[in-house]
Design a protein around this motif. Sequence first.
Motif, PDB file in Angstrom:
ATOM      1  N   ASN A 133       1.596  12.704  55.104  1.00 18.45           N
ATOM      2  CA  ASN A 133       2.947  13.199  55.438  1.00 18.45           C
ATOM      3  C   ASN A 133       3.966  11.679  55.407  1.00 18.45           C
ATOM      4  O   ASN A 133       4.873  11.871  54.769  1.00 18.45           O
ATOM      5  CB  ASN A 133       3.050  13.627  56.805  1.00 18.45           C
ATOM      6  CG  ASN A 133       4.338  13.741  57.256  1.00 18.45           C
ATOM      7  OD1 ASN A 133       5.044  13.078  57.936  1.00 18.45           O
ATOM      8  ND2 ASN A 133       4.837  15.138  57.298  1.00 18.45           N
ATOM      9  N   SER A 146       4.366  10.710  51.762  1.00 15.86           N
ATOM     10  CA  SER A 146       5.613  11.202  51.037  1.00 15.86           C
ATOM     11  C   SER A 146       6.920  10.749  51.566  1.00 15.86           C
ATOM     12  O   SER A 146       7.801  10.828  50.683  1.00 15.86           O
ATOM     13  CB  SER A 146       5.271  12.835  51.248  1.00 15.86           C
ATOM     14  OG  SER A 146       5.625  12.879  52.653  1.00 15.86           O
ATOM     15  N   ARG A 147       7.043  10.388  52.674  1.00 18.42           N
ATOM     16  CA  ARG A 147       8.399   9.819  53.221  1.00 18.42           C
ATOM     17  C   ARG A 147       8.322   8.301  52.421  1.00 18.42           C
ATOM     18  O   ARG A 147       9.538   7.973  52.152  1.00 18.42           O
ATOM     19  CB  ARG A 147       8.663   9.864  54.642  1.00 18.42           C
ATOM     20  CG  ARG A 147       8.785  11.292  55.319  1.00 18.42           C
ATOM     21  CD  ARG A 147       8.999  11.313  56.568  1.00 18.42           C
ATOM     22  NE  ARG A 147       7.745  11.282  57.395  1.00 18.42           N
ATOM     23  CZ  ARG A 147       7.720  10.931  58.811  1.00 18.42           C
ATOM     24  NH1 ARG A 147       8.799  10.838  59.505  1.00 18.42           N
ATOM     25  NH2 ARG A 147       6.488  11.077  59.512  1.00 18.42           N
ATOM     26  N   CYS A 198       1.569  12.218  63.162  1.00 18.88           N
ATOM     27  CA  CYS A 198       1.405  13.055  61.879  1.00 18.88           C
ATOM     28  C   CYS A 198       0.500  12.318  60.809  1.00 18.88           C
ATOM     29  O   CYS A 198      -0.202  11.454  61.199  1.00 18.88           O
ATOM     30  CB  CYS A 198       3.057  12.810  60.938  1.00 18.88           C
ATOM     31  SG  CYS A 198       3.401  11.239  60.829  1.00 18.88           S
TER      32      CYS A 198
END
Length: 192
Positions: free
Chosen positions: A149, A152-153, A145
């Motif tokens: 991405n 954001s996690r 990814c």
Amino acid sequence: MKKIGITGNIGSGKSYVCKIFEKLGIPVFYSDDETKKLYLIPSVKELIISRFGQEVYFDNGTLNRKLLSYHLFKNDDAMRFIESVLYPALNQHFDKWCDVQKTPYVLYESAILFEKDYCKYFDKIIFVSASEDIRLQRVMLRDDCTEENVRSRMRLQLNEDLKISKADFVIYNDGTKPVEPQVQEINKLLCC
């Protein structure tokens, strides 16, 4: 028997560290894996369908994770509902699992021990640490990814320094020192 929580931010290598403990004969309860099983229990499934509709399960009975995630991330009430259904069931499952273990301690692996204030349920907490850059690269490679991405996690988790300050033990999995001797030292202390 002591109940030990083991946690770390995304990409820290919690699973790798848990496998080392398992080689030493320590049972590990992987909360994410066990939670996935709970979605298939008829009573849990019935509650989830009543809230989100039949389409959150595929025709073969498995959970439509993508659709459920859509519901959960757009609505805090939906997330609280799922937690109210799953967490008590998970705690009961963990207690039953502990009852059959025959070791001085067990590990409960979860990425959200601090975020959900679960630390109070454990005798000690082990935190697996790695720098943000290392964790970022590991997750991008593992999950194929983008950096955004992963970031954001990462933003959903508490700061690593804060977690280190709250942990009883810290295992550094950043290449600066071998991990196995750190695990063996903690194992010795917990077996006493």
